[in-house]
Design a protein around this motif. Structure first.
Motif, PDB file in Angstrom:
ATOM      1  N   ASP A  16       1.243  -1.298   0.333  1.00  0.00           N
ATOM      2  CA  ASP A  16       0.256   0.493  -0.302  1.00  0.00           C
ATOM      3  C   ASP A  16       0.485   1.088  -0.185  1.00  0.00           C
ATOM      4  N   VAL A  17       1.774   0.879   0.161  1.00  0.00           N
ATOM      5  CA  VAL A  17       3.000   2.612   0.202  1.00  0.00           C
ATOM      6  C   VAL A  17       3.319   2.867  -1.038  1.00  0.00           C
ATOM      7  N   TRP A  18       3.823   3.981  -1.009  1.00  0.00           N
ATOM      8  CA  TRP A  18       3.662   5.556  -2.774  1.00  0.00           C
ATOM      9  C   TRP A  18       3.424   5.186  -3.109  1.00  0.00           C
ATOM     10  N   HIS A  19       3.586   5.319  -4.931  1.00  0.00           N
ATOM     11  CA  HIS A  19       2.484   6.202  -6.180  1.00  0.00           C
ATOM     12  C   HIS A  19       0.746   4.965  -5.668  1.00  0.00           C
ATOM     13  N   PRO A  20       0.044   5.580  -6.334  1.00  0.00           N
ATOM     14  CA  PRO A  20      -1.426   4.920  -5.663  1.00  0.00           C
ATOM     15  C   PRO A  20      -1.874   4.956  -7.779  1.00  0.00           C
ATOM     16  N   VAL A  21      -1.079   4.433  -8.372  1.00  0.00           N
ATOM     17  CA  VAL A  21      -1.232   4.714  -9.967  1.00  0.00           C
ATOM     18  C   VAL A  21      -0.772   3.508 -10.540  1.00  0.00           C
ATOM     19  N   PRO A  22      -0.406   2.329 -10.396  1.00  0.00           N
ATOM     20  CA  PRO A  22       0.409   1.948 -10.848  1.00  0.00           C
ATOM     21  C   PRO A  22       0.641   1.564 -12.558  1.00  0.00           C
ATOM     22  N   LYS A  23       1.861   1.664 -13.097  1.00  0.00           N
ATOM     23  CA  LYS A  23       1.337   1.394 -14.972  1.00  0.00           C
ATOM     24  C   LYS A  23       1.682   0.513 -15.216  1.00  0.00           C
ATOM     25  N   LEU A  24       1.922  -0.142 -16.056  1.00  0.00           N
ATOM     26  CA  LEU A  24       3.013  -1.712 -16.763  1.00  0.00           C
ATOM     27  C   LEU A  24       3.646  -0.493 -18.077  1.00  0.00           C
ATOM     28  N   GLY A  25       5.062  -1.037 -18.538  1.00  0.00           N
ATOM     29  CA  GLY A  25       5.286  -0.771 -19.698  1.00  0.00           C
ATOM     30  C   GLY A  25       6.337   0.832 -18.464  1.00  0.00           C
ATOM     31  N   LYS A  26       7.124   1.092 -19.366  1.00  0.00           N
ATOM     32  CA  LYS A  26       7.918   1.876 -19.097  1.00  0.00           C
ATOM     33  C   LYS A  26       7.919   3.132 -18.163  1.00  0.00           C
ATOM     34  N   GLN A  27       8.693   2.312 -17.100  1.00  0.00           N
ATOM     35  CA  GLN A  27       8.337   3.685 -15.626  1.00  0.00           C
ATOM     36  C   GLN A  27       9.194   4.599 -15.901  1.00  0.00           C
ATOM     37  N   PRO A  28       8.845   5.384 -15.142  1.00  0.00           N
ATOM     38  CA  PRO A  28       9.926   6.780 -14.995  1.00  0.00           C
ATOM     39  C   PRO A  28      11.082   6.289 -14.294  1.00  0.00           C
ATOM     40  N   GLU A  29      11.659   7.723 -15.190  1.00  0.00           N
ATOM     41  CA  GLU A  29      13.044   7.905 -14.640  1.00  0.00           C
ATOM     42  C   GLU A  29      12.546   8.548 -13.438  1.00  0.00           C
ATOM     43  N   PRO A  30      13.594   8.668 -12.412  1.00  0.00           N
ATOM     44  CA  PRO A  30      13.528   9.006 -11.146  1.00  0.00           C
ATOM     45  C   PRO A  30      14.029  10.267 -11.245  1.00  0.00           C
ATOM     46  N   ILE A  31      13.154  10.501 -10.357  1.00  0.00           N
ATOM     47  CA  ILE A  31      12.994  12.743  -9.663  1.00  0.00           C
ATOM     48  C   ILE A  31      14.471  12.881  -9.040  1.00  0.00           C
ATOM     49  N   PRO A  32      15.196  13.622 -10.497  1.00  0.00           N
ATOM     50  CA  PRO A  32      17.065  13.287  -8.856  1.00  0.00           C
ATOM     51  C   PRO A  32      16.930  14.107  -7.522  1.00  0.00           C
ATOM     52  N   PHE A  33      17.751  13.056  -6.617  1.00  0.00           N
ATOM     53  CA  PHE A  33      17.488  13.090  -5.021  1.00  0.00           C
ATOM     54  C   PHE A  33      16.468  12.852  -4.849  1.00  0.00           C
ATOM     55  N   VAL A  34      15.035  12.529  -5.119  1.00  0.00           N
ATOM     56  CA  VAL A  34      13.984  12.308  -4.166  1.00  0.00           C
ATOM     57  C   VAL A  34      14.303  10.708  -3.735  1.00  0.00           C
ATOM     58  N   HIS A  35      13.478  10.752  -3.077  1.00  0.00           N
ATOM     59  CA  HIS A  35      13.357   8.986  -2.173  1.00  0.00           C
ATOM     60  C   HIS A  35      11.969   8.439  -2.695  1.00  0.00           C
ATOM     61  N   ASN A  36      12.296   7.203  -3.490  1.00  0.00           N
ATOM     62  CA  ASN A  36      11.475   5.918  -3.880  1.00  0.00           C
ATOM     63  C   ASN A  36      10.402   7.284  -4.067  1.00  0.00           C
ATOM     64  N   SER A  37      10.832   8.038  -5.474  1.00  0.00           N
ATOM     65  CA  SER A  37      10.353   8.929  -5.810  1.00  0.00           C
ATOM     66  C   SER A  37       9.059   7.894  -7.388  1.00  0.00           C
ATOM     67  N   GLY A  38      10.235   6.124  -7.770  1.00  0.00           N
ATOM     68  CA  GLY A  38       8.628   5.684  -8.445  1.00  0.00           C
ATOM     69  C   GLY A  38       8.414   4.718  -7.977  1.00  0.00           C
ATOM     70  N   TRP A  39       8.667   4.351  -6.358  1.00  0.00           N
ATOM     71  CA  TRP A  39       8.141   2.780  -6.382  1.00  0.00           C
ATOM     72  C   TRP A  39       6.096   2.475  -6.751  1.00  0.00           C
ATOM     73  N   VAL A  40       5.313   1.838  -6.287  1.00  0.00           N
ATOM     74  CA  VAL A  40       4.192   1.858  -6.828  1.00  0.00           C
ATOM     75  C   VAL A  40       3.439   1.146  -5.708  1.00  0.00           C
ATOM     76  N   GLN A  41       2.121   0.736  -6.219  1.00  0.00           N
ATOM     77  CA  GLN A  41       1.252   0.342  -4.823  1.00  0.00           C
ATOM     78  C   GLN A  41       1.140  -1.002  -5.011  1.00  0.00           C
ATOM     79  N   ALA A  42       0.511  -1.447  -4.978  1.00  0.00           N
ATOM     80  CA  ALA A  42       0.129  -3.050  -5.502  1.00  0.00           C
ATOM     81  C   ALA A  42      -0.850  -3.728  -5.039  1.00  0.00           C
ATOM     82  N   PRO A  43      -2.193  -3.939  -5.468  1.00  0.00           N
ATOM     83  CA  PRO A  43      -2.682  -3.138  -6.516  1.00  0.00           C
ATOM     84  C   PRO A  43      -3.074  -1.915  -7.293  1.00  0.00           C
ATOM     85  N   GLY A  44      -2.839  -0.756  -6.057  1.00  0.00           N
ATOM     86  CA  GLY A  44      -3.069   0.507  -6.397  1.00  0.00           C
ATOM     87  C   GLY A  44      -4.949   1.443  -6.007  1.00  0.00           C
TER      88      GLY A  44
END
Length: 395
Positions: free
Chosen positions: A132-160
């Motif tokens: 249940d942690v971090w981004h509430p809207v996970p999407k398949l395919g190419k994942q976003p690049e990290p936001i520079p210097f920001v903790h876990n900017s791309g982690w996604v929730q499952a199932p969302g």
């Protein structure tokens, strides 16, 4: 004539009823929670389990880790080798339901590949199925690049949020849960199942909080109950667990005082897991004392927050002394940016902090602290399993 026809029809009905009964398979009795004896036997079998939450440095999240286009066995194998060199014997590894929907057979094949590489180095795996942690809207395919210097900017929730917020859609997860569990239910490379990480954790960043499920605790508890039920229907040979992670830890040992999610998790887990990012070692001791009241093996599935004083030297030493399994967050600093603190979402950084929040190595194997590496090598179990048959002590 009518009487004979009536008897004939009645006879046909009896025959059909008999054959119908023969075709009915008896319902499998739902497996129950392990008793204490079985839980302690599991711990005796595996000994002191210690390692890291493993995500290769080349992956920003669970999806990039496991999708076919970005699955990176070279990086994975190299970083598994570094883990084994330290003496780690356990990794906690996150999965995602979208990976099953995308390509279930390919997904299982890649899990097998990972488990082979890991087990060949003496490292077993605790899989995490939902989160249940971090981004509430996970999407398949190419994942976003990290936001520079920001903790876990791309982690996604499952199932969302989309599935979690609709109780009827929870059942879309049943095949995923049962499919993965069934495939590895008797696999010696898998040491256990962490069914649901931090249920009811809510994203706090403004733009993400707006995407979150309203009254999330209601839906997370509903899903948690279903997941335990599905897992018990499979009845794997490994233990099930979901750990408390927030709230008044001084009351963790008093069931009636706990939120419904924690109460359900603690009373349905075969072994007791928990998180301990506390800066004061005395607080970690209290957590252990409280959870020890359940008389089951303890496994800390997340710790290490150096900036607040939660370090290997104090926390891991305590876990070893108390025979508590220990899994720190982060191994090789990469696209997750977890060497940066949680505060990096609001505090600006332009380089690595002097004191890393999580993680142990850079991708070139430069450690955060060489003295920390020495400490780990003298503290961890230090047994390297070669070819699954021979053990050798690491020098």
């Amino acid at each position: 004539m009518r009487k004979n026809q009536t008897l004939q029809i009645f006879g046909y009905i009896l025959i059909l009823a008999f054959f119908n009964q023969c075709q009915q398979f008896p319902k499998t009795q739902l497996a129950k929670r392990w008793n204490e004896e079985r839980a302690w036997a599991w711990q005796k079998q595996h000994g002191w389990l210690v390692g890291t939450n493993f995500n290769p440095s080349s992956a920003i999240n669970q999806l990039e880790f496991w999708q076919e286009d970005t699955f990176d066995p070279q990086t994975i194998d190299r970083e598994l080798e570094w883990s084994a060199e330290l003496g780690m014997n356990l990794h906690r590894v996150y999965l995602h339901n979208l990976l099953w929907e995308q390509d279930s057979l390919g997904f299982l094949k890649r899990l097998d590949t990972y488990l082979d590489m890991s087990y060949d180095k003496g490292i077993k795996t605790l899989f995490v199925l939902l989160d249940d942690v971090w981004h509430p809207v996970p999407k398949l395919g190419k994942q976003p690049e990290p936001i520079p210097f920001v903790h876990n900017s791309g982690w996604v929730q499952a199932p969302g949020a989309a599935i979690l917020s609709d109780s009827l859609r929870h059942y879309e997860l049943e095949n995923y849960i049962k499919g993965v569990l069934n495939h590895f239910s008797k696999d010696k490379r898998v040491v256990g199942w962490d069914l649901y990480n931090e249920p009811d954790n809510v994203a706090h960043q403004k733009e993400r909080k707006e995407l979150e499920v309203k009254e999330k605790h209601i839906y997370s508890l509903s899903l948690l109950k279903k997941v335990f039920h599905w897992a018990r229907e499979v009845n794997p040979s490994q233990p099930l667990t979901v750990g408390p992670w927030k709230g008044n830890y001084k009351s963790w040992g008093i069931l009636d005082s706990l939120p419904a999610i924690d109460r359900f998790a603690l009373t349905h887990s075969d072994i007791i897991s928990f998180h301990a990012y506390d800066g004061n070692i005395e607080d970690v001791k209290v957590k252990i004392e409280q959870l020890a009241k359940y008389n089951r093996p303890l496994l800390c599935t997340e710790y290490l927050a150096r900036g607040v004083g939660n370090k290997f030297q104090n926390v891991l030493s305590l876990f070893k002394e108390q025979n508590v399994g220990a899994i720190n967050w982060g191994f090789v600093a990469g696209k997750t940016n977890t060497a940066f603190p949680w505060s990096s979402w609001s505090e600006e950084f332009d380089s690595l902090p002097k004191v890393w929040h999580h993680d142990i190595y850079l991708p070139d194997k430069t450690p955060f602290d060489p003295e920390e590496i020495k400490f780990l090598k003298t503290t961890l179990p230090r047994q390297y399993l070669f070819g699954r048959r021979h053990t050798q002590t690491i020098e």
